[in-house]
Write an enzyme that holds these catalytic residues in place. Sequence first.
Site, PDB file in Angstrom:
ATOM      1  CG  ASP A  16      -2.314  -0.790   0.912  1.00  0.00           C
ATOM      2  OD1 ASP A  16      -2.392  -1.349  -0.141  1.00  0.00           O
ATOM      3  OD2 ASP A  16      -3.163  -1.184   1.928  1.00  0.00           O
ATOM      4  NE  ARG A  97       0.054   3.052  13.720  1.00  0.00           N
ATOM      5  CZ  ARG A  97       1.105   2.104  13.276  1.00  0.00           C
ATOM      6  NH1 ARG A  97       2.291   2.439  13.136  1.00  0.00           N
ATOM      7  NH2 ARG A  97       0.857   0.969  12.773  1.00  0.00           N
ATOM      8  CG  ASP A 126      -2.685   2.182  12.785  1.00  0.00           C
ATOM      9  OD1 ASP A 126      -2.701   2.581  14.269  1.00  0.00           O
ATOM     10  OD2 ASP A 126      -2.465   1.289  12.659  1.00  0.00           O
ATOM     11  CB  SER A 177      -3.082  -7.407   8.472  1.00  0.00           C
ATOM     12  OG  SER A 177      -2.701  -6.171   8.818  1.00  0.00           O
TER      13      SER A 177
HETATM   14  N1  ARG Z   1      -6.328  -3.033  16.462  1.00  0.00           N
HETATM   15  C1  ARG Z   1      -4.609  -2.380  17.270  1.00  0.00           C
HETATM   16  C2  ARG Z   1      -4.816  -0.697  17.460  1.00  0.00           C
HETATM   17  O1  ARG Z   1      -5.850  -0.037  16.922  1.00  0.00           O
HETATM   18  C3  ARG Z   1      -3.827  -2.727  16.225  1.00  0.00           C
HETATM   19  C4  ARG Z   1      -4.035  -2.706  14.725  1.00  0.00           C
HETATM   20  C5  ARG Z   1      -2.629  -3.101  14.079  1.00  0.00           C
HETATM   21  N2  ARG Z   1      -2.683  -3.553  12.675  1.00  0.00           N
HETATM   22  C6  ARG Z   1      -2.866  -4.844  12.283  1.00  0.00           C
HETATM   23  N3  ARG Z   1      -2.268  -4.987  10.887  1.00  0.00           N
HETATM   24  N4  ARG Z   1      -2.753  -5.781  13.187  1.00  0.00           N
HETATM   25  O2  ARG Z   1      -4.082  -0.302  17.874  1.00  0.00           O
END
Ligand code: ARG
Length: 403
Positions: A16, A97, A126, A177
């Site tokens: 991406d 982040r 994110d 992922s």
């Molecule tokens: N759900 C978690 C958060 O919002 C982690 C998301 C991370 N991404 C992934 N590809 N698992 O902090």
Amino acid sequence: MGRAKKVVLAYSGGVDTSVCIPYLAKEWGVQEIITFAADLGQGDELEPIRKKALQAGASQSLVGNLVEPFINEFAFPSIRANALYQGRYPLSTALARPLIARELVKIAREVGADGVAHGCTGKGNDQIRFDVAIASLAPDLKVLTPAREWGMSREETIAYGERYGMPAPVSKKSPYSIDLNLLGRSIEAGSLEDPMIPPPEEVFAMTSSIENAPSEGQEIEIAFEEGKPVAINGRSLDPVKLIQTANELAGKHGFGRLDIIEDRVVGIKSREIYETPGLSLLILAHQELESLTLSADVLRTKFQLERQWSDLVYQGFWFGPLKNAIDGFIDRTQVHVNGLVKLKLQKGNAKIIGRSSSNNSLYIPNMATYGKDDKFEHKSAEGFIYIWGLPNRLWASITNNKI
Ligand code: ARG
């Protein structure tokens, strides 16, 4: 969505974010794209990622090691806040982040960019954390989010990349992922989308399974100064080394795995697997030391604010005024959080087995003891309880509760 001329793109080397480069240039007319890839202790080789961005058409490709500020400025405050979203998730992804966003803004200022960009989709948390953090630090910068708008499936995205000379990802196409950094790994998608299917062992990398963990446990001791972990088993460690050591110890004994349904900001319930061995261990130990060194009323209030702090960080408000004000409260409390916590790690468990604080313990032996040194005034309890229970006596006098 306003377009920009010169943009700093958060870059991971994945499909991406790589496709974002030609997309921004060809579809949105961005003239100059500078990429930034952050080292957060995820263990990726950054040099190939740096080159890949240039091949995809970036005019400059920057990489930066952010591990130290990540631990010092983001992980340690979360330990001091005992931060667990919905009482469970230690925010390992969420904490990264605002740091990346801050770095994007700094670079944008240095190179004179009028926008920043990221490759997040419209379904996740994110995007919110990036966009809100950027808006808090640089409200004038445009935020370009191609993946939220292009409406391409994964296959279409890969095909688009191929048109601009980007080879399709060949090797080991993982169905999952995964987001990772020094604090942990977050894993979703693939078979995990069925919340009833247990996570296969292959998704884990930092923690041992309970079966493979050594059957003999291990006692460890963690020292804190002002709520910050500073030593493990008597060895002083700098913050990064301390997290690494905590990860190794807890990981070896299979502690720090989590399988939850969580509520995303956008309203979706999602199933996520986490492994955050060191962070989970340190939060547990820190909570314990607070129970020894903070008064009951401070603990009660802090507990409520911790929930709020965790929600704010999860929801993207790292740089907001409420988070800032709660930080003030937490900082004030942590002055007292000095001491040691002893735990036993064994087969997926971390059990508290001791705690001490030479200057801040509110555990007063001659108050607590049942032995001959007891200095508690037993007689005073009678008058105290008479007044404590007075509201119920009064209530009983006018109702038919009496038997
Ligand atoms: N759900 C978690 C958060 O919002 C982690 C998301 C991370 N991404 C992934 N590809 N698992 O902090």
